[in-house]
Design an enzyme around this catalytic site. Structure first.
Site, PDB file in Angstrom:
ATOM      1  CE  LYS A  52      -0.531   8.348   3.493  1.00 45.74           C
ATOM      2  NZ  LYS A  52      -1.430   7.219   3.249  1.00 45.74           N
ATOM      3  CD  GLN A  96      -4.599   6.055   4.577  1.00 43.37           C
ATOM      4  OE1 GLN A  96      -4.007   6.994   4.075  1.00 43.37           O
ATOM      5  NE2 GLN A  96      -3.965   4.977   5.024  1.00 43.37           N
ATOM      6  CG  ASP A 119      -1.058   4.741  -2.348  1.00 44.86           C
ATOM      7  OD1 ASP A 119      -0.006   5.032  -1.749  1.00 44.86           O
ATOM      8  OD2 ASP A 119      -2.168   4.660  -1.801  1.00 44.86           O
TER       9      ASP A 119
END
Ligand code: NAP
Length: 290
Positions: A52, A96, A119
């Protein structure tokens, strides 16, 4: 079998996003930015985070990396999120997952500002998704829809079976398939579904997100069906340098000799997820600049 590889889609989308980012910055805007938080030392999570951050840098985004030991507390994490929520230099926040057991994921997800939830996991964004309203769509389902679009696979009037009902993949992708304008007839299966094969056999498209290798094989679908394999599973393989290899949830080789279209693992959905995270971050920057 036709392999629905996603590298080509990834490259095309990234080239387009890089161009839009350059234009955005050329207009005097600050580059899109994302804060990435990783707690603990899970090998898979570390590699996702590295991917990422690398992609963000390649696009000309700013990324702020926060790495903490396993014993980082929930209170510390919530305070950090509060600071990032209030920080005008940060457009998107990514925590994460999975988090260490002593941290409640739901509390953490709920704490991220709806405007920085790139997200797309917060109740606000999931609620808007459900209602068919503009929102940050969760990255993996959004990537799946991009794959179908790229390969010209219309879902209108088609039967879609989603195997798995998680909040991050199964449920949201099912909602996206049934939206007005997409118009699929959707079945969602779980471990209590008595006869999985009955559903998959009557489907034009099967989306598999179980986290279990070989959940389906070619005998379970009709010839010509499209299979989207979301799974990422590490299985022991002494012949590989790392001692494991990555497989999906689908018995990919069993589709050889069929007319099915199947996404590979690696090289499939996973590539799209990261690109969609960058798209959402860019969208957050656009909103901020308005
Ligand atoms: P999850 O939260 O563990 O959910 C798995 C779902 O699959 C559950 O709903 C479970 O049913 C269902 N299931 C498991 N075995 C089944 C079976 N044999 N028949 C029917 N349903 C079954 O998993 P997740 O987070 O959605 O992730 C699924 C997989 O996708 C994992 O391999 C994960 O690593 C991968 N993933 C990949 C990406 C990517 O970017 N490529 C992103 C996210 C996840 P119950 O609810 O009844 O337990």
């Amino acid at each position: 079998m036709e392999r629905l590889g996603c590298k080509i889609i990834k490259e095309k989308l990234l080239a387009d996003l890089a161009k839009r980012t350059q234009e955005f910055v050329a207009k005097g805007n600050r580059a899109p930015s994302i804060a990435v938080i990783l707690i603990g030392s899970n090998g898979a999570s570390e590699s996702y985070v590295a991917t990422k951050c690398k992609m963000a840098a390649e696009l000309g985004f700013v990324h702020f990396d926060y790495r903490f030991d396993e014993d980082y507390t929930q209170d510390e994490l919530l305070s950090l999120i509060d600071r990032l929520n209030a920080d005008p230099e940060v457009d998107g926040i990514l925590v994460q997952l999975p988090l260490p057991k002593h941290i409640d994921e739901e509390s953490v997800i709920n704490r991220i500002s709806k405007d920085k939830d790139v997200d797309g996991f917060s109740p606000y964004n999931i609620g808007r998704l459900m209602l068919g309203q503009e929102c940050f769509e969760p990255c993996t389902p959004k990537g799946i829809m991009e794959i179908l679009r790229y390969y010209g696979i219309s879902l209108s009037g088609k039967n879609v079976t989603v195997i798995g009902r998680s909040n991050i993949v199964g449920k949201p992708v099912a909602v996206m398939c049934m939206q007005k304008g997409v118009d699929a007839t959707v079945t969602v299966c779980n471990t209590k579904t008595p006869d999985l094969k009955a559903h998959t056999l009557s489907s034009d498209v099967v989306i598999v997100a179980t986290g279990r290798p070989s959940t389906i094989d070619a005998s379970m679908v009709r010839d010509g069906a499209t299979i989207i394999d979301v799974g990422v599973n590490r299985i022991t393989d002494g012949s590989r340098p790392k001692g494991y290899r990555v497989v999906g949830d689908v018995d990919y080789d069993s589709f050889n000799g069929t007319s099915c279209r199947v996404t590979p693992v690696p090289g499939g959905v996973g590539l799209m997820t990261v690109v969609m995270l960058m798209e959402n971050t860019y969208a957050a920057a656009l909103r901020r600049a308005r």
